[in-house]
Write an enzyme that holds these catalytic residues in place. Structure first.
Site, PDB file in Angstrom:
ATOM      1  NE  ARG A   1       5.318  -1.764   9.319  1.00 20.94           N
ATOM      2  CZ  ARG A   1       5.796  -2.000   8.226  1.00 20.94           C
ATOM      3  NH1 ARG A   1       5.660  -1.074   7.403  1.00 20.94           N
ATOM      4  NH2 ARG A   1       6.399  -3.159   7.727  1.00 20.94           N
TER       5      ARG A   1
ATOM      6  CG  HIS B   1       1.686  -2.210   5.396  1.00 20.83           C
ATOM      7  ND1 HIS B   1       1.682  -0.784   5.522  1.00 20.83           N
ATOM      8  CD2 HIS B   1       0.353  -2.365   4.649  1.00 20.83           C
ATOM      9  CE1 HIS B   1       1.039  -0.245   4.957  1.00 20.83           C
ATOM     10  NE2 HIS B   1       0.136  -0.971   4.398  1.00 20.83           N
TER      11      HIS B   1
ATOM     12  CE1 TYR C   1       9.180  -4.555   5.554  1.00 29.22           C
ATOM     13  CE2 TYR C   1       8.200  -5.964   4.181  1.00 29.22           C
ATOM     14  CZ  TYR C   1       8.236  -5.140   5.272  1.00 29.22           C
ATOM     15  OH  TYR C   1       6.957  -4.788   6.087  1.00 29.22           O
TER      16      TYR C   1
END
Ligand code: TPP
Ligand code: MG
Lengths: 337, 338
Positions: free
Chosen positions: A249, A253, A262
């Protein structure tokens, strides 16, 4: 994961290879458009699928339109495009217009189309997996030959109980279904190693007594070959398959997430080096399937198509406020107020 | 009026509630080849109450499906079947085991039509035995209706009489939307009645005035309808005239039947086996307070289970949790005198 290697076309014609590339370009362009519109304050939310283009274009090419059923999840823009959804339909979803398949009720990216065989799904992770299995059961029940269900989800979603329950049932009944996991190594901020102790999802297939396979989800042709093999097995009575396409990815998100809280920029940059879109373009040019001029022309055409779809969809009306009261039950139903 | 006589006519048969469910399911399998039944032990064993006994022999394992023990997927797979044109009847072996499928019922089945703006629908029946008074302990006695009746998009029925079981189960199977079909397990063999032959339906959302009366209205459903009726009949001798309404459907609810009755009797008592807080009685009371407060001559009363997590296994604990015709009669008498 491979970075660049010579094209192995697995029997695909030039036209098919170009179609794969075009779907990938279109996916990325529409994806970016959602983010642009969000930054312009025109839409409240967007969710990207960058990094999934090869996997989705490849899987879509293996799907048989008008026959197979697709049970996708929210990151499947390219898969839905690849099975026949138009950029205009995508933009209607992003803009939440009345003419959208679900009338502007759902988040963007929750595509469905009865006509195209794309099942409606909610945002509740894994809730669609049993639906896909039920649809596969209906195919067998009606003895419909040569049909199968392609059911996708993310890596994190495979931790849900419904995922297990559904794969188990499908395996017991040897249903015509392919479970395709788009493993992008992240579930919002949770890395795969916190999701499961044994990080190769395909290996779970053995536990269900079905075939499993892992492949490079940055390679559209390999994806196509794996999904096609599995779908053909399903269509001819060979039962379910668990496939795991490994991708990454590239974006956060969604527009509501900051992935730099993160994971590191270095990790993202490193993975970007194998970005499937330029990689496939280079392979096609090198193999003589596409000239550089053709590639540029294709990009311009895709941009134009995206612009047109954006303008057309944006000009469409929102659902009327009274649509809130429709389609709760069949027929005229007066909800209490 | 419900059929409570056990008279046998050429066009009807006397049966209990379990037989009524069985007969209706059998006819559904026979008459509509889109119908499939799925659940735990519904095949070879024929369901734990023998409701589907021998069905698998006649209709085969493709239509009568013994599922793995996985309630979320029992409902979820049925949702997928329904979306793709079948008419699944999913069984949850006991209502106490429905919790794992909450997501599929509330988040998926009830919202399929709505979230797809009508492009997909979910004609699904979920049957489950519920209720206590059978020494079923904590996890074989529960009432679950209040956990689901909040949910638009879902229909909930809870018939008490065999004729209603058949008519409402047929209606549920014919219904284009998901229906939660609640069967009170204590009434399964206890309650007998005349059931018309052939296919008929009773509309979902229509209550039934079981007994007319003038001094107070009692609204109930399930097992307690029978006890409320017994209590009301016993009060006749004392000159207390009680109207008894069997709700039959919980969602949609027959609000006009309740209001009409309350406007006549001017007093309302709601009785249910489920606990009081947030129960069906809460909604009925709120609705009557909103719509007919000035028709009332007394505060609304609710006779429900105490607000404890469950009835216990020990007889004393079960007894304390459950109501009785005597307790119901006492409350009715009290309210009539108010
Ligand atoms: C049942 C449920 N739990 C949590 C969420 C919130 N949520 C949305 S996406 C997501 C991560 C999913 O990760 P993955 O399955 O790997 O798919 P990806 O987004 O990476 O493609 C989470 C936790 C949800 N939508 N539904
Ligand atoms: Mg993921």
């Amino acid at each position: 994961m491979k970075t660049t290697s010579a094209l192995d076309r697995r029997g695909l014609s030039d036209d098919h290879l170009r179609e794969l590339f075009r779907t990938m370009l279109l996916q990325r362009q529409l994806d970016n458009r959602g983010f642009q519109l969000n930054r312009q304050g025109k839409v409240p939310f967007a969710l990207g699928s960058e990094g999934h283009e090869a996997l989705q274009a490849g899987a879509a090419l293996a799907f048989e339109r008008g026959k197979d059923i697709l049970a996708p999840y929210y990151r499947d823009l390219g898969l839905c495009l690849g099975v026949g959804m138009t950029p205009y339909e995508i933009m209607l979803s992003i803009f939440a217009r009345a003419a959208d398949h679900n009338g502007g009720r759902q988040f963007p990216n929750h595509y469905s189309s009865k006509k195209l065989g794309i099942l409606s799904f909610s945002s509740i992770l894994a809730a669609h997996i049993p639906h896909a299995v039920g649809a596969a059961y209906a195919i067998v029940y009606r003895a419909e030959k040569g049909r199968a269900v392609l059911c996708t989800c993310g890596d994190g979603t495979t931790s849900e109980g419904e995922w297990h329950e559904s794969v188990n049932f499908a395996s017991v009944h040897r249903l015509p279904i392919v479970f395709l996991v788009e493993n992008n190594l992240w579930a919002i901020s949770t890395p795969i190693e916190k999701q499961m102790a044994q990080p190769e999802i395909w290996k779970r297939a053995a536990g269900y007594g079905i075939p499993g396979k892992r492949f490079d989800g940055f390679d559209p042709v390999e994806t196509y070959a794996c999904v096609k093999e599995a779908l053909e097995r399903a269509r001819s009575g060979g039962g379910p398959t668990l496939l795991e396409g490994v991708c990454y990815r590239f974006l956060a998100h969604s527009t509501d997430d900051n992935d730099m809280t993160y994971r590191t920029k270095d990790e993202v940059t490193e993975n970007r080096k194998s970005d499937p879109v330029p990689r496939f373009e280079a392979q096609l040019v090198e193999a003589g399937v596409l000239s550089e001029e053709e590639a540029s022309a294709m990009k311009r055409a895709v941009l134009q198509e995206t612009n047109d779809a954006t303008d057309r969809a944006e000009a469409m009306p929102f659902p009327s406020a009274t649509d809130l009261y429709e389609n709760i039950y069949e027929g005229a139903w007066q909800p209490w107020q | 009026m419900a059929m409570t006589t056990s008279e046998k006519t050429a066009s009807s048969q006397t049966m209990n509630n379990v037989e009524a469910v069985r007969a209706t399911l059998y006819e559904a399998l026979k008459n509509d080849d889109r119908v499939v039944i799925l659940g735990e032990d519904v095949g070879a064993r024929g369901n734990v109450f023998l409701i589907t006994k021998d069905f698998i022999d006649e209709f085969g394992p493709t239509r009568v499906i013994d599922t793995p023990i996985a309630e979320a997927s029992i409902v979820g797979i049925a949702v997928g079947m329904a979306m793709e044109g079948l008419r699944p009847i999913a069984e949850i072996q006991f209502a106490d085991f429905i919790y794992p499928s909450f997501n599929q019922i509330v988040g998926e089945a009830a919202k399929t039509r709505y979230r797809s703006n009508g492009e997909y629908t979910c004609p699904l029946v979920i049957r489950t035995p519920y209720g206590g008074g059978v020494r079923g302990a904590l996890s074989h006695s529960v009432s679950i209706e209040a956990l689901f009746y909040h949910v638009p998009g879902l229909k909930i029925v809870a018939p008490a009489f065999p004729a209603d079981v058949k008519g409402l189960l047929n209606a549920a199977i014919d219904d284009p939307d998901p229906v939660l079909f609640l069967e009170h397990k204590k009434t399964y063999r206890l309650i007998k009645g005349d059931v018309p032959n052939g296919h008929y339906t009773i509309p979902i959302g229509k209550a039934n005035v079981l007994k007319e009366g003038s001094q107070l209205s009692v609204v109930s459903y399930g097992l307690y309808v029978h006890w409320a009726l017994e209590a009301a009949q016993s009060l006749e001798a004392e000159g207390v005239s009680v109207e008894v309404i069997d709700l039959r459907s919980i969602r949609p609810m027959d609000r006009s039947a309740i209001l009409q009755s309350v406007e006549k009797t001017r007093k309302l008592l709601v009785i249910h086996e489920d606990n009081k807080f947030g129960g069906i009685g809460a909604e009925i009371s709120a609705m009557v307070a909103e719509e007919a407060l000035f028709s009332l001559d007394a505060p609304i009363r609710r006779l429900c289970a105490p607000d404890v997590p469950a009835m216990g296994y020990a007889e004393t604990l079960e007894h304390e949790f459950m109501s009785s015709p005597a307790k119901m009669a006492a409350t009715m008498r009290d309210l009539a005198r108010f």
